[in-house]
Scaffold this motif. Structure first.
Motif, PDB file in Angstrom:
ATOM      1  N   SER A  94     -16.339 120.213  -8.100  1.00 26.10           N
ATOM      2  CA  SER A  94     -16.829 118.967  -8.556  1.00 26.10           C
ATOM      3  C   SER A  94     -15.894 117.629  -8.043  1.00 26.10           C
ATOM      4  N   ILE A  95     -14.627 118.001  -8.373  1.00 27.07           N
ATOM      5  CA  ILE A  95     -13.363 117.107  -7.977  1.00 27.07           C
ATOM      6  C   ILE A  95     -13.547 116.994  -6.513  1.00 27.07           C
ATOM      7  N   ALA A  96     -13.585 118.023  -5.915  1.00 30.16           N
ATOM      8  CA  ALA A  96     -13.435 118.079  -4.503  1.00 30.16           C
ATOM      9  C   ALA A  96     -14.519 117.120  -3.983  1.00 30.16           C
ATOM     10  N   PHE A  97     -15.742 117.334  -4.250  1.00 32.42           N
ATOM     11  CA  PHE A  97     -16.709 116.304  -3.639  1.00 32.42           C
ATOM     12  C   PHE A  97     -16.400 115.084  -3.859  1.00 32.42           C
ATOM     13  N   GLY A  98     -16.245 114.514  -4.982  1.00 26.54           N
ATOM     14  CA  GLY A  98     -15.843 113.078  -5.224  1.00 26.54           C
ATOM     15  C   GLY A  98     -14.513 112.616  -4.468  1.00 26.54           C
ATOM     16  N   VAL A  99     -13.482 113.356  -4.335  1.00 27.40           N
ATOM     17  CA  VAL A  99     -12.181 113.136  -3.541  1.00 27.40           C
ATOM     18  C   VAL A  99     -12.740 112.984  -2.110  1.00 27.40           C
ATOM     19  N   GLY A 100     -13.552 114.067  -1.464  1.00 26.79           N
ATOM     20  CA  GLY A 100     -14.010 113.983  -0.257  1.00 26.79           C
ATOM     21  C   GLY A 100     -14.732 113.111   0.400  1.00 26.79           C
ATOM     22  N   ALA A 101     -15.761 112.423  -0.969  1.00 26.83           N
ATOM     23  CA  ALA A 101     -16.816 111.434  -0.476  1.00 26.83           C
ATOM     24  C   ALA A 101     -16.292 110.040  -0.488  1.00 26.83           C
ATOM     25  N   THR A 102     -15.151 109.671  -1.251  1.00 29.92           N
ATOM     26  CA  THR A 102     -14.735 108.279  -1.481  1.00 29.92           C
ATOM     27  C   THR A 102     -13.256 108.105  -0.745  1.00 29.92           C
ATOM     28  N   MET A 103     -12.267 108.918  -0.858  1.00 26.94           N
ATOM     29  CA  MET A 103     -11.092 108.601  -0.546  1.00 26.94           C
ATOM     30  C   MET A 103     -10.947 108.449   0.966  1.00 26.94           C
ATOM     31  N   PRO A 104     -11.563 109.190   1.614  1.00 30.46           N
ATOM     32  CA  PRO A 104     -11.381 108.894   3.237  1.00 30.46           C
ATOM     33  C   PRO A 104     -12.106 107.743   3.949  1.00 30.46           C
ATOM     34  N   ALA A 105     -12.823 107.017   3.036  1.00 29.84           N
ATOM     35  CA  ALA A 105     -13.292 105.748   3.231  1.00 29.84           C
ATOM     36  C   ALA A 105     -12.224 104.701   3.491  1.00 29.84           C
ATOM     37  N   LEU A 106     -11.150 104.933   2.717  1.00 34.21           N
ATOM     38  CA  LEU A 106      -9.981 103.959   2.694  1.00 34.21           C
ATOM     39  C   LEU A 106      -9.428 104.252   4.307  1.00 34.21           C
ATOM     40  N   MET A 107      -9.368 105.394   4.815  1.00 29.73           N
ATOM     41  CA  MET A 107      -8.826 105.465   6.355  1.00 29.73           C
ATOM     42  C   MET A 107      -9.669 104.937   7.161  1.00 29.73           C
ATOM     43  N   LEU A 108     -11.120 104.784   6.694  1.00 32.44           N
ATOM     44  CA  LEU A 108     -12.109 104.167   7.747  1.00 32.44           C
ATOM     45  C   LEU A 108     -12.000 102.734   7.737  1.00 32.44           C
ATOM     46  N   LEU A 109     -11.342 102.028   6.476  1.00 32.02           N
ATOM     47  CA  LEU A 109     -11.117 101.078   6.399  1.00 32.02           C
ATOM     48  C   LEU A 109      -9.793 100.540   6.861  1.00 32.02           C
ATOM     49  N   GLY A 110      -9.143 101.525   7.493  1.00 32.96           N
ATOM     50  CA  GLY A 110      -7.690 101.270   8.083  1.00 32.96           C
ATOM     51  C   GLY A 110      -6.547 101.223   7.299  1.00 32.96           C
ATOM     52  N   TYR A 111      -6.739 101.755   5.893  1.00 36.18           N
ATOM     53  CA  TYR A 111      -5.400 101.881   4.846  1.00 36.18           C
ATOM     54  C   TYR A 111      -4.810 103.155   5.077  1.00 36.18           C
ATOM     55  N   ASP A 112      -3.523 102.901   4.616  1.00 34.97           N
ATOM     56  CA  ASP A 112      -2.922 104.444   4.500  1.00 34.97           C
ATOM     57  C   ASP A 112      -3.501 105.135   3.231  1.00 34.97           C
ATOM     58  N   LEU A 113      -3.586 106.575   3.312  1.00 38.01           N
ATOM     59  CA  LEU A 113      -4.088 107.196   2.115  1.00 38.01           C
ATOM     60  C   LEU A 113      -2.829 107.791   1.331  1.00 38.01           C
ATOM     61  N   GLU A 114      -2.531 107.068   0.254  1.00 34.67           N
ATOM     62  CA  GLU A 114      -1.224 107.326  -0.623  1.00 34.67           C
ATOM     63  C   GLU A 114      -1.596 108.693  -1.563  1.00 34.67           C
ATOM     64  N   TRP A 115      -0.700 109.448  -1.730  1.00 38.23           N
ATOM     65  CA  TRP A 115      -0.898 110.703  -2.609  1.00 38.23           C
ATOM     66  C   TRP A 115      -0.774 110.205  -3.756  1.00 38.23           C
ATOM     67  N   SER A 116      -0.250 109.241  -4.408  1.00 35.70           N
ATOM     68  CA  SER A 116      -0.194 108.774  -5.494  1.00 35.70           C
ATOM     69  C   SER A 116      -1.696 108.190  -5.965  1.00 35.70           C
ATOM     70  N   ARG A 117      -2.272 107.492  -5.067  1.00 36.10           N
ATOM     71  CA  ARG A 117      -3.647 107.043  -5.384  1.00 36.10           C
ATOM     72  C   ARG A 117      -4.742 107.995  -5.347  1.00 36.10           C
ATOM     73  N   VAL A 118      -4.509 109.120  -4.672  1.00 34.61           N
ATOM     74  CA  VAL A 118      -5.709 110.127  -4.639  1.00 34.61           C
ATOM     75  C   VAL A 118      -5.337 110.899  -5.779  1.00 34.61           C
ATOM     76  N   MET A 119      -4.127 111.222  -6.247  1.00 39.06           N
ATOM     77  CA  MET A 119      -3.845 112.058  -7.462  1.00 39.06           C
ATOM     78  C   MET A 119      -4.369 111.299  -8.754  1.00 39.06           C
ATOM     79  N   LEU A 120      -4.114 109.895  -8.812  1.00 44.10           N
ATOM     80  CA  LEU A 120      -4.315 109.259  -9.846  1.00 44.10           C
ATOM     81  C   LEU A 120      -5.992 108.987  -9.809  1.00 44.10           C
TER      82      LEU A 120
END
Length: 737
Positions: A94-120
């Protein structure tokens, strides 16, 4: 009339004492949760979906503990220990779905994906969803027992029971398990027949792009049988409205347009039915799901208030706030009705909110922190409630968490616009808030499903809640690193002129710098309004010319690696949708008309006396998904009428048992298929579609193979002998030796 909760007796009696929350059960469950979470994340990034982990983990728990018992002469695991394993292990998916669905959108918006943000986001969302579900347990699991079927939770409970008991009951379940696993492996692993069948309706003037589709999945067939014909019919009705009315209607009125109709980028006449659905109808479905969820929550409001009030009344019992006294039962509350004490739940929620407010996930000013925290609490509780009810109707695998996340993004971005927060940094903040709510909703639904399983087998609720908190915490910490590693491995760094934007950037607005090949360059994150600049991270010189581009591994457009070798990027659909919504609202270009159409549709359906939520789910999901669910429900209707089963008889009938096995087997096979996707060389060797005769893609057609599967379910359901009470069992021994 006697309420169902007054007569219900769990498999393990309330006064029975046996090992449950043991170290080995929590450790095994947490490890399986990490493995299933990582596999589910990879599978989601590949194909935009995950498979429910509860049933596969339950099957593995029974098998592993039984094997260890025989090999090392250890005590056999109890059914309650096996339940703890599946509870702790279910959090990863269930966590995998939420992480995979939302966090990659940051990269599509051009931002660096920080480990601390994803973990938090993962940790805060995962734990928040579990804690918010605890006060709702009595309302959804106990008070609505017999009303909310929780098909996958019920299936998981029966897997645990038959795994302990054996007999013809077990043989029927494991027959379905083998059939479902073999079917899915042959279809998705060896690719002997296609994973979806579709047929366009042609030859009618003015009626085009209507497509009937069916996904021949044993999981969907089994879910349809378990939820029954009424809910299955409502869902397929929503799917038919989309495929046979809305899409052809848009095509009819849009074919004559010579320019794109926003939010589309091409003319409607040039779009396929799938493109029309993804461009226009998906917004209608999101509006319908959000409105249907709110209406559903309003209907359940009396139960929710009663449940929370009952929890507050427990505050007066001082000895209920200690976990050691929960075990001893000094407050007189039955073992099978003991949650984590409500004071600890509220303290936990307050602690998580404080962590969110003090982190870098929301604005730094006090007003922004308070507003962000309040939005997370409000939207989180709303959609945890909605998710739990949807899971109770159709199971977690078909739970439209994406629709709830879209609604969260809509509301969050609207608040931001009203407050004047329209700068680029607020896109990142809005997505972080939506990510927490998305994971909380997903994990809340999974938690409710696990608690339903525990309710049926006779588990201790607070022990399950502790187990899933531990499993969620470990899975969340690992998930961020997994996502970053996968993205970094597939990210392309390029300085090829043909792959870089041919525009001049205004560097006066850029403050961030990065050194590349000894040169200090400005970091530029374009938006969708910047024509000729695909969303990515770029480095530009002082003159505003782009020198370097970083094409992300998830959602990227380049088909080669930084070294120039051919590579295939991950391209799940949900992150692109979320990035579009954020940019659309911030730029004022969101198609609010489509969202409002969906809301009105849900209200009209509710006024007509039909469950708007089930119907809205059908509108949101493709017809190919709801049609096999309808086939399963139709088979149950035929079987119940022919064999004259009562509701209780039908719940323990051979058809239900076989459907339980189909869900378990095909879900476990989905994990194996995910591994074949990871190890592509092995997958290619097992791909029989490459051995087909010239001009043919698959060896077998999809519909006849699915018809054989449906016929097998019908045959077993009509001819199988219903297990007697002595096999189903209303109790269990105090200890399993």
């Amino acid at each position: 009339m006697v309420h169902p909760e007054a007569t219900f007796q769990p498999h393990v009696p309330d006064d029975s004492q046996m090992p449950e929350l043991t170290v080995r059960a929590v450790v095994l469950g947490s490890l399986l949760g990490v493995v299933f979470g990582a596999s589910s994340l990879y599978l989601f990034l590949k194909v935009g979906m995950t498979v429910s982990a509860s049933i596969p983990v339950a099957v593995l728990a029974i098998t592993i503990f039984r094997g260890l018992s025989k090999a090392f002469q250890l005590r056999r695991a109890t059914i309650l220990e096996n339940n703890i394993v599946q509870t702790a292990g279910s959090a990863g998916e269930s966590i995998a779905f939420g992480v995979g669905a939302t966090m990659p959108a940051l990269m599509l918006l051009g931002y660096d994906l920080e480990w601390s943000r994803v973990m938090l986001v993962s940790v805060l969302g995962g734990l928040l969803g579990i804690l918010m579900m605890i006060p709702l347990r009595r309302a959804f699991i106990v008070k609505q027992h017999g009303v909310l079927p929780y098909p996958e939770g019920t299936a998981c409970a029966k897997v645990l029971i038959v795994g302990e008991q054996g007999g013809s009951n077990a043989r029927t379940v494991f027959l379905g398990f083998g059939l479902g696993a073999a079917y899915n492996l042959l279809m998705k692993g060896l690719k002997l027949w296609p994973g979806e069948w579709s047929k366009a309706i042609t030859g009618v003037k003015g009626y085009s792009k209507a497509v009937v589709g069916l996904e021949p999945d044993p999981t969907l067939l089994g879910v349809g049988y378990i939820i029954g014909p009424r809910v299955a019919s409502i869902m397929v009705g929503g799917g038919m409205l989309t495929a046979l009315m809305l899409i052809p209607l848009i095509s009819l009125f849009g074919d004559g347009l010579t320019s794109p109709l926003p939010p589309g980028k091409t003319t409607i006449s040039a779009m396929s039915a799938r493109q029309i659905g993804g461009t226009y109808v998906r917004y209608i479905g999101a509006g319908a799901v959000a409105t249907g969820g709110i209406l559903s929550m309003l209907n359940a409001l009396p139960l929710i208030i009663a449940s929370i009030a009952g929890s507050f009344r427990s505050l007066g019992k001082g000895d209920e706030t200690r976990l050691d006294e929960l075990e001893n039962g000094r407050d007189g509350v039955p073992r099978t009705d003991r949650d984590i004490p409500i004071p600890l739940v509220f303290l936990g929620v307050l602690g998580l909110i404080a962590a969110i407010a003090s982190s870098h996930l929301i604005p730094t000013d006090p007003v922004g922190r308070i507003a962000g925290a309040l939005m997370i609490v409000l939207f989180g509780f709303l959609f945890v409630t909605v998710s739990s009810r949807i899971t109770g109707v159709i199971g977690s695998s078909s739970n439209p968490i994406s629709g709830m996340t879209i609604a969260t993004l809509l509301l969050t971005c609207v608040v931001f616009v009203m407050l004047g927060w329209v700068g680029p940094e607020y896109r990142l903040i809005a997505l972080s808030i939506a990510g927490i709510v998305c994971i909380a909703s997903s994990n809340g639904g999974t938690t409710s499903q696990d608690l339903k399983t525990g309710y049926l087998v006779g588990a201790t609720p607070w022990k399950q809640q502790v187990a899933i908190l531990v499993g969620a915490l470990l899975s969340a910490v690992v998930m961020g690193g997994t996502l970053l590693w996968l993205n970094d491995a597939y990210t392309t760094r390029t300085s090829r002129p043909e792959d870089l934007p041919k525009i001049v950037v205004d560097v006066s607005t850029l403050t961030e710098t990065e050194t590349f090949d000894g040169k200090e360059l400005k970091v530029w994150h374009p938006s969708k309004s910047d024509e000729g600049a695909p969303l990515a991270k770029y480095l530009v010189d002082e003159a505003g010319h782009v020198q370097v581009g970083f094409d992300p591994g998830i959602g990227g457009r380049l088909n080669y690696s930084s070294s120039g070798a051919p590579i295939k990027k991950f391209s799940p659909p949900q992150p692109e949708m979320f990035a579009t919504i954020i940019d659309g609202i911030m730029a004022g270009s969101l198609p609010w008309g489509l969202v409002i159409l969906g809301s009105v549709l849900a209200i009209v359906v509710q006024l007509a006396g039909v469950s708007s939520l089930a119907f809205a789910v059908g509108v949101y999901l493709p017809l190919s998904t709801t049609l096999p669910i309808f086939v399963g429900g139709l088979i149950r209707l035929v079987v119940d009428r022919v064999r004259k089963f009562s509701a209780e008889d039908s719940d323990t009938s051979p058809g239900t048992m076989l459907s339980t096995g189909l869900i378990a087997g095909s879900s476990l096979a989905g994990i194996v298929v995910a591994l074949l996707i990871v190890f592509e060389d092995v997958g290619k060797k097992l791909d029989f579609s490459t051995l087909t005769p010239s001009g043919e893609e698959f060896l077998l057609p999809a519909l006849p193979t699915f018809a054989i599967l449906a016929a097998a379910l019908l045959f077993v359901a009509l001819t199988g002998k219903r297990p007697g009470v002595e096999e189903v069992g209303k109790g269990a021994p105090d200890q399993l030796d």
